[in-house]
Design a protein around this motif. Sequence first.
Motif, PDB file in Angstrom:
ATOM      1  N   ARG A 133       0.819  -1.219   0.000  1.00  0.00           N
ATOM      2  CA  ARG A 133       0.000   0.000   0.000  1.00  0.00           C
ATOM      3  C   ARG A 133       0.848   1.263   0.000  1.00  0.00           C
ATOM      4  NH1 ARG A 133      -1.729   3.224   3.989  1.00  0.00           N
ATOM      5  NH2 ARG A 133      -0.830   1.819   5.561  1.00  0.00           N
ATOM      6  N   ARG A 134       1.999   1.245   0.685  1.00  0.00           N
ATOM      7  CA  ARG A 134       2.833   2.436   0.805  1.00  0.00           C
ATOM      8  C   ARG A 134       4.000   2.438  -0.176  1.00  0.00           C
ATOM      9  NH1 ARG A 134       5.546   2.633   5.463  1.00  0.00           N
ATOM     10  NH2 ARG A 134       5.856   4.882   5.382  1.00  0.00           N
ATOM     11  N   CYS A 179      19.121  11.996   1.106  1.00  0.00           N
ATOM     12  CA  CYS A 179      18.987  10.724   0.384  1.00  0.00           C
ATOM     13  C   CYS A 179      20.078   9.733   0.761  1.00  0.00           C
ATOM     14  CB  CYS A 179      18.973  10.955  -1.124  1.00  0.00           C
ATOM     15  SG  CYS A 179      20.481  11.715  -1.777  1.00  0.00           S
ATOM     16  N   ASP A 180      21.166  10.212   1.356  1.00  0.00           N
ATOM     17  CA  ASP A 180      22.229   9.312   1.782  1.00  0.00           C
ATOM     18  C   ASP A 180      21.904   8.597   3.087  1.00  0.00           C
ATOM     19  OD1 ASP A 180      22.293  11.722   3.110  1.00  0.00           O
ATOM     20  OD2 ASP A 180      24.461  12.007   2.953  1.00  0.00           O
ATOM     21  N   THR A 181      20.868   9.069   3.803  1.00  0.00           N
ATOM     22  CA  THR A 181      20.518   8.449   5.088  1.00  0.00           C
ATOM     23  C   THR A 181      19.040   8.100   5.219  1.00  0.00           C
ATOM     24  OG1 THR A 181      20.230  10.653   6.081  1.00  0.00           O
ATOM     25  CG2 THR A 181      22.396   9.607   6.324  1.00  0.00           C
ATOM     26  N   ARG A 182      18.185   8.618   4.345  1.00  0.00           N
ATOM     27  CA  ARG A 182      16.742   8.389   4.466  1.00  0.00           C
ATOM     28  C   ARG A 182      16.186   7.814   3.173  1.00  0.00           C
ATOM     29  NH1 ARG A 182      14.881  14.180   7.259  1.00  0.00           N
ATOM     30  NH2 ARG A 182      16.560  14.234   8.817  1.00  0.00           N
ATOM     31  N   PRO A 183      15.387   6.752   3.246  1.00  0.00           N
ATOM     32  CA  PRO A 183      14.787   6.177   2.037  1.00  0.00           C
ATOM     33  C   PRO A 183      13.725   7.109   1.465  1.00  0.00           C
ATOM     34  CG  PRO A 183      13.859   5.155   3.990  1.00  0.00           C
ATOM     35  CD  PRO A 183      14.973   6.046   4.473  1.00  0.00           C
ATOM     36  N   ILE A 184      13.353   6.839   0.242  1.00  0.00           N
ATOM     37  CA  ILE A 184      12.413   7.724  -0.441  1.00  0.00           C
ATOM     38  C   ILE A 184      11.053   7.758   0.249  1.00  0.00           C
ATOM     39  CG2 ILE A 184      11.539   5.998  -2.088  1.00  0.00           C
ATOM     40  CD1 ILE A 184      11.668   8.265  -4.209  1.00  0.00           C
ATOM     41  N   VAL A 185      10.679   6.681   0.937  1.00  0.00           N
ATOM     42  CA  VAL A 185       9.394   6.687   1.647  1.00  0.00           C
ATOM     43  C   VAL A 185       9.407   7.690   2.801  1.00  0.00           C
ATOM     44  CG1 VAL A 185       9.909   4.802   3.274  1.00  0.00           C
ATOM     45  CG2 VAL A 185       7.554   5.194   2.520  1.00  0.00           C
ATOM     46  N   ALA A 186      10.589   7.996   3.357  1.00  0.00           N
ATOM     47  CA  ALA A 186      10.670   9.038   4.383  1.00  0.00           C
ATOM     48  C   ALA A 186      10.319  10.388   3.783  1.00  0.00           C
ATOM     49  CB  ALA A 186      12.067   9.070   5.000  1.00  0.00           C
ATOM     50  N   HIS A 243      -2.987   4.760  -8.799  1.00  0.00           N
ATOM     51  CA  HIS A 243      -3.864   5.666  -8.057  1.00  0.00           C
ATOM     52  C   HIS A 243      -3.620   5.533  -6.546  1.00  0.00           C
ATOM     53  CE1 HIS A 243      -7.420   8.085  -7.220  1.00  0.00           C
ATOM     54  NE2 HIS A 243      -7.797   7.176  -6.354  1.00  0.00           N
ATOM     55  N   GLY A 244      -3.308   6.654  -5.909  1.00  0.00           N
ATOM     56  CA  GLY A 244      -3.069   6.664  -4.476  1.00  0.00           C
ATOM     57  C   GLY A 244      -1.635   6.388  -4.063  1.00  0.00           C
ATOM     58  N   HIS A 245      -0.760   6.079  -5.026  1.00  0.00           N
ATOM     59  CA  HIS A 245       0.652   5.817  -4.742  1.00  0.00           C
ATOM     60  C   HIS A 245       1.497   7.037  -5.133  1.00  0.00           C
ATOM     61  CE1 HIS A 245       0.850   1.447  -3.833  1.00  0.00           C
ATOM     62  NE2 HIS A 245      -0.256   1.394  -4.551  1.00  0.00           N
ATOM     63  N   TRP A 246       2.604   7.204  -4.442  1.00  0.00           N
ATOM     64  CA  TRP A 246       3.634   8.100  -4.934  1.00  0.00           C
ATOM     65  C   TRP A 246       4.328   7.415  -6.105  1.00  0.00           C
ATOM     66  CZ3 TRP A 246       4.726  13.100  -4.019  1.00  0.00           C
ATOM     67  CH2 TRP A 246       4.115  13.697  -2.920  1.00  0.00           C
ATOM     68  N   THR A 247       4.512   8.168  -7.200  1.00  0.00           N
ATOM     69  CA  THR A 247       5.125   7.621  -8.407  1.00  0.00           C
ATOM     70  C   THR A 247       6.349   8.442  -8.785  1.00  0.00           C
ATOM     71  OG1 THR A 247       3.792   8.976  -9.910  1.00  0.00           O
ATOM     72  CG2 THR A 247       2.884   6.841  -9.255  1.00  0.00           C
ATOM     73  N   LEU A 248       7.375   7.757  -9.238  1.00  0.00           N
ATOM     74  CA  LEU A 248       8.585   8.407  -9.734  1.00  0.00           C
ATOM     75  C   LEU A 248       8.730   8.039 -11.206  1.00  0.00           C
ATOM     76  CD1 LEU A 248      11.199  10.025  -9.117  1.00  0.00           C
ATOM     77  CD2 LEU A 248      12.311   7.826  -8.661  1.00  0.00           C
TER      78      LEU A 248
END
Length: 336
Positions: A39-40, A137-144, A119-124
Amino acid sequence: MGIATTYRLRLKRKRWRYRAWRRSSDLSQVTDRTAAIGRRDVLLFATLRNERLRLPYFLEYYRKLGIGHFFIVDNGSDDGSQSYLVAQPDVTLWVTSASYRRARYGMDWLNWLKRVHAHGHWTLTVDLDEFLVYPFCDTRPIVALTDWLDASGVKSFGTMMIDMYPEGDIDTAKCAEGQNPFEVACWFDPGNYVMSRHPLFQHLWIQGGPRARVFFSDRPEEAPALNKIPLVKWNRRYSYASSTHMLLPRGLNLVYDEAGGEKTSGCLLHAKFLEGFAAKAQEEVNRKEHFAASREYAAYQGTAKTGLSLWCAWSERYVNWRQLEILGLMSKGNWA
């Protein structure tokens, strides 16, 4: 914005969504691993052609960043890209031999796939030679980052494309399969950028860097756009209008503050200028599948020659995202 303009933009968005539906018939699905999507999960969308040597590092980079699933359209590769992607457990793959240009340079295909799956997701949405860099970005994942954007009520995230290049001859800058391309192409222009606000779509239009300096020095107004909005909390009503430079609804394009921007933003490191660049430029000129009959590639092909170097006395060697923030090319804003 007047009622007439609002209505006109709404019609444009409907037309692009209709085009995406029509062009969906171009696509044939090869693998379907969407059942594994959480979902996330942040989803990555890309179109490619003959990028076999780039694929291992591209997938590794974005997996480490925290991408949950890859949606990829292979547009007529004959270099083994398709068989490589079929073996990847987190890739859902489509293939097509249809015209890239007639699909609005692949955007119709990706708009359709996002409408169905995102739909409802973050997309790159990125090309195979684009690598997202964002604050921490060197310490935190993209979901952060996407969790923070959600908490802040922000639905789109802007970036500036940074063209990376080697110090010497581009066509001798060999990047091995699986190698980080920025070990080879590790230089960039720290300045030499101009920007303006588009009067209708309201996005910030950015040009400059080595492509304007070398390939379009006599007509800088025709230099490629460097502004992109690759990261979006997708809704099936949305549509990319021109590559990832702008979207509708146009409120999604307001990713920089009017006065120059302390909104959180990132960069896309662009690994185009490596060994094989001249041959690629010639191929795309012949195919005429890119914007304006591949005008950009014609400029490359007319300039690219043995010994071509983009390096100059003002070039700067890339270190990390903090360097880009100090130079004013991206911002952590109020994300701490």
